[in-house]
Design a protein around this motif. Structure first.
Motif, short mmCIF file in Angstrom:
data_model
loop_
_atom_site.label_atom_id
_atom_site.label_comp_id
_atom_site.label_asym_id
_atom_site.label_seq_id
_atom_site.Cartn_x
_atom_site.Cartn_y
_atom_site.Cartn_z
N VAL A 220 -99.19 -20.19 -37.41
CA VAL A 220 -97.79 -20.59 -37.36
C VAL A 220 -97.69 -22.12 -37.29
O VAL A 220 -98.33 -22.76 -36.45
CB VAL A 220 -97.07 -19.96 -36.16
CG1 VAL A 220 -95.58 -20.33 -36.18
CG2 VAL A 220 -97.24 -18.44 -36.17
N THR A 221 -96.87 -22.70 -38.17
CA THR A 221 -96.65 -24.15 -38.19
C THR A 221 -95.16 -24.40 -38.39
O THR A 221 -94.42 -23.50 -38.82
CB THR A 221 -97.49 -24.82 -39.30
OG1 THR A 221 -97.42 -26.24 -39.16
CG2 THR A 221 -97.00 -24.42 -40.68
N ASP A 222 -94.72 -25.61 -38.11
CA ASP A 222 -93.28 -25.91 -38.18
C ASP A 222 -92.74 -25.92 -39.60
O ASP A 222 -91.63 -25.48 -39.86
CB ASP A 222 -92.98 -27.26 -37.52
CG ASP A 222 -93.17 -27.22 -36.01
OD1 ASP A 222 -93.08 -26.11 -35.44
OD2 ASP A 222 -93.42 -28.28 -35.41
N ASP A 223 -93.52 -26.46 -40.53
CA ASP A 223 -93.05 -26.63 -41.91
C ASP A 223 -94.22 -26.32 -42.85
O ASP A 223 -95.15 -27.11 -42.96
CB ASP A 223 -92.54 -28.06 -42.12
CG ASP A 223 -91.86 -28.27 -43.46
OD1 ASP A 223 -92.27 -27.63 -44.45
OD2 ASP A 223 -90.92 -29.09 -43.55
N THR A 224 -94.16 -25.19 -43.51
CA THR A 224 -95.30 -24.79 -44.36
C THR A 224 -95.46 -25.71 -45.57
O THR A 224 -96.57 -25.89 -46.06
CB THR A 224 -95.14 -23.33 -44.83
OG1 THR A 224 -93.83 -23.14 -45.37
CG2 THR A 224 -95.35 -22.37 -43.68
N ARG A 225 -94.36 -26.28 -46.07
CA ARG A 225 -94.50 -27.20 -47.22
C ARG A 225 -95.23 -28.47 -46.80
O ARG A 225 -96.12 -28.95 -47.52
CB ARG A 225 -93.12 -27.56 -47.79
CG ARG A 225 -92.52 -26.45 -48.63
CD ARG A 225 -91.28 -26.92 -49.36
NE ARG A 225 -90.72 -25.82 -50.11
CZ ARG A 225 -91.10 -25.47 -51.32
NH1 ARG A 225 -92.05 -26.15 -51.93
NH2 ARG A 225 -90.53 -24.45 -51.95
N GLU B 267 -94.01 -19.97 -40.93
CA GLU B 267 -93.17 -20.75 -40.00
C GLU B 267 -92.72 -19.89 -38.83
O GLU B 267 -92.24 -20.41 -37.82
CB GLU B 267 -91.98 -21.34 -40.75
CG GLU B 267 -92.39 -22.40 -41.77
CD GLU B 267 -91.19 -23.04 -42.48
OE1 GLU B 267 -90.04 -22.74 -42.10
OE2 GLU B 267 -91.43 -23.82 -43.42
N HIS B 268 -92.82 -18.59 -38.98
CA HIS B 268 -92.56 -17.65 -37.89
C HIS B 268 -93.35 -16.38 -38.20
O HIS B 268 -93.62 -16.07 -39.36
CB HIS B 268 -91.06 -17.34 -37.80
CG HIS B 268 -90.46 -16.82 -39.07
ND1 HIS B 268 -90.59 -15.51 -39.49
CD2 HIS B 268 -89.74 -17.47 -40.04
CE1 HIS B 268 -89.96 -15.37 -40.64
NE2 HIS B 268 -89.44 -16.53 -41.01
N HIS C 126 -100.32 -26.45 -35.27
CA HIS C 126 -100.23 -25.02 -35.49
C HIS C 126 -100.61 -24.24 -34.24
O HIS C 126 -101.18 -24.79 -33.30
CB HIS C 126 -101.16 -24.60 -36.63
CG HIS C 126 -102.62 -24.71 -36.28
ND1 HIS C 126 -103.30 -25.94 -36.30
CD2 HIS C 126 -103.54 -23.77 -35.89
CE1 HIS C 126 -104.55 -25.74 -35.95
NE2 HIS C 126 -104.72 -24.44 -35.69
N HIS D 155 -91.77 -15.84 -46.85
CA HIS D 155 -92.08 -14.87 -45.80
C HIS D 155 -91.76 -13.44 -46.24
O HIS D 155 -92.40 -12.49 -45.78
CB HIS D 155 -91.31 -15.21 -44.52
CG HIS D 155 -91.72 -16.50 -43.89
ND1 HIS D 155 -91.28 -17.73 -44.35
CD2 HIS D 155 -92.54 -16.77 -42.82
CE1 HIS D 155 -91.81 -18.69 -43.60
NE2 HIS D 155 -92.57 -18.13 -42.67
N ASP E 222 -87.55 -17.13 -50.00
CA ASP E 222 -88.31 -17.35 -48.77
C ASP E 222 -89.63 -16.61 -48.90
O ASP E 222 -89.66 -15.37 -48.98
CB ASP E 222 -87.51 -16.85 -47.57
CG ASP E 222 -88.19 -17.15 -46.25
OD1 ASP E 222 -89.40 -17.48 -46.25
OD2 ASP E 222 -87.54 -17.05 -45.20
#
Length: 486
Positions: A77-82, A64-65, A12, A47, A45
């Motif tokens: 911020v991380t690549d894949d929240t799931r 994710e953004h 993250h 977001h 989504d």
């Protein structure tokens, strides 16, 4: 728990010493002290709900953004929240799964029945076992409902913590392909895993793009989770594919082929109001007679899988048989005793494949007549409605088309669509109100008849205009029988 500590095991950017007292992915539940996780789904989504969560007092977000929030909102911020949620959810609840003996079951059909039977057998054998799946959650006699067959990872770890607090150390889970595909069970330390069978299902918008994707999602349970033991259906042609790469102990069950737990001498039985199947289970050179309170070869197969799973924890086939003889599975070929000579069956079969299988199984019991009551959910494809109509046209002697969960689609429209696909000459009637349809079917039933109420199964509600209204099919069947018996 400090936010920095909570996200230390995920990749993250961003940091904060904010205290986190809750995690949620539902903006309506977000508040001061919570971390709002923006999950990206097939249709929604998360977001887009971040602003709503902020308005509810939330100031910490896993995204994710970056999203347009005021400066006092912390955004990690991380690549894949799931995928991240599976990790932080486990950490937030103190990694309770590490202290449990977890059994995971996957396959197209039979997951619910096998899991519930496994839980019942284990519990009666002195190993209290929780259940998580399509029929909800059961922990030490306390029931919860769930939105999905396999809950989101955060919910799973909350439930695992609840098990430990209740003194329960074993749990059996239905593991759906969507759960495997969308990281719901990432990092869950399954000890024993099982494969029931595989056929085409859950393929389409919002699910799997094709059968190959579906099949490979299922195999992840065996290829990626390092369980000590795999139980598999030797009769299913996809077992070899599922077994590829599994490094632990492999235990087979089957009826058509030789297996570690082999079912033979299958026979169906029918009483005045009930029906089922019995067989001999041959294991380790010993034969145990088993009776199951639901009909069909598949019921014997599900029972064998449960026996084998429990065997992985030292439970004998004889102990399993003592439980199976008196254990029904709610909403899965569940017999509802009512009028002498008539057999009423409640089953969850809600697509063409399942309804065809159910009706063909019941036809084998040579009923005087086979009646079928079913509908279809609102807002779904026409294909399912045609398949349901085809099944009932082909295998039922009489059909009552009624409502299922119409939701926001007028039930008359759903029923009209189904009726338009009924085969020429196939006798049927349409009754919009499902309660009235149940009463009509009960009154119509003659001695020797079998009546299948399909689609609702274990559900205790009807979804109408966005509202869940109390509706328990077995209760209404009993009411109708009692009224007729007066």
């Amino acid at each position: 728990m400090k936010l920095n500590d909570l996200v230390q095991r995920i990749s993250h950017t961003g940091a904060s010493e904010t205290d986190i007292t809750a995690i949620t992915y539902d903006s309506r539940k977000a508040c001061a002290g919570s971390l709002f996780v923006c999950l990206v789904g097939a249709w929604l989504d998360g977001h887009t709900y971040a602003e709503s969560a902020y308005q509810n007092g939330c100031r910490a977000f896993l995204v994710e953004h970056r999203v347009g929030l005021p400066a006092d909102a912390v955004q990690i911020v991380t690549d894949d929240t799931r995928a991240a949620l599976a990790v932080i959810g486990a950490d937030f609840y103190g990694n309770p799964a590490d202290e449990l003996h977890l059994i995971g079951i996957t396959g197209t059909k039979g997951k619910t029945t096998t899991a519930l039977l496994t839980s019942a057998i284990m519990t009666e054998a002195g190993l209290p076992c929780a259940y998580i799946g399509s029929n909800g959650v059961d922990i030490a006699g306390v029931h919860e409902t769930t939105a999905n067959t396999t809950p989101e990872s955060l919910e799973l770890h909350r439930l695992f913590r609840k098990m430990l607090d209740a003194g329960v150390r074993h749990c059996v889970l239905e593991v759906s392909s969507q759960a495997l595909r969308h990281h719901r069970v990432d990092g869950v330390p399954f000890e024993v895993v099982a494969f029931t069978n595989l056929s085409e299902d859950h393929i389409g918008p919002g699910e799997h793009p094709d059968f190959e994707d579906y099949k490979c999602a299922k195999r992840r349970l065996f290829a990626e989770y390092n369980a000590r033991t795999m139980v598999y259906n030797v009769d299913d042609p996809y077992s070899a594919f599922m077994r590829e790469g599994f490094k632990g102990e492999q235990i087979s069950f089957g009826i058509q082929n030789a297996a570690d737990y082999h079912g033979q001498n299958l026979a169906q039985y029918r009483s005045q109001t009930a029906l089922g199947v019995d067989f001999d289970c041959v294991h380790a050179g010993e034969t145990t007679h088993i009776e199951v309170m639901s009909p069909g070869t598949f019921s014997a197969s599900d029972a064998l899988c449960a026996v084998a799973l429990c065997g992985a924890f030292g439970v004998t086939p004889a102990q399993a048989a003592a439980t199976l003889v008196h254990t029904p599975v709610q909403g899965r070929f569940e017999v509802v005793e009512g009028l002498p000579g008539r057999t009423f069956i409640v089953d969850y079969s809600h697509n063409g494949l399942a309804l065809t299988s159910a009706l063909k199984t019941l036809r084998a019991y040579d009923p005087h007549r086979l009646l079928c009551v079913f509908g279809s959910v609102g807002g779904r494809t026409q294909v399912r409605r045609k398949e349901l109509a085809d099944a009932s046209s082909a295998y039922a002697d009489y059909t009552i088309i009624t409502s299922d969960n119409p939701d926001n689609e007028p039930p008359e429209d759903v029923i009209r669509d189904i009726a338009g696909h009924m085969a020429p000459g196939a006798p049927y009637t349409c009754i919009t109100d499902r309660r009235e349809a149940i009463y009509a079917a009960v009154k119509m039933a003659e001695p020797g008849d079998i009546v299948l109420f399909a689609g609702k199964g274990h559900e205790d509600y009807q979804l109408i205009n966005g509202k869940k209204l109390h509706f328990v099919e077995r209760e209404i069947i009993k009411e109708a029988c009692a009224e007729i018996s007066k």
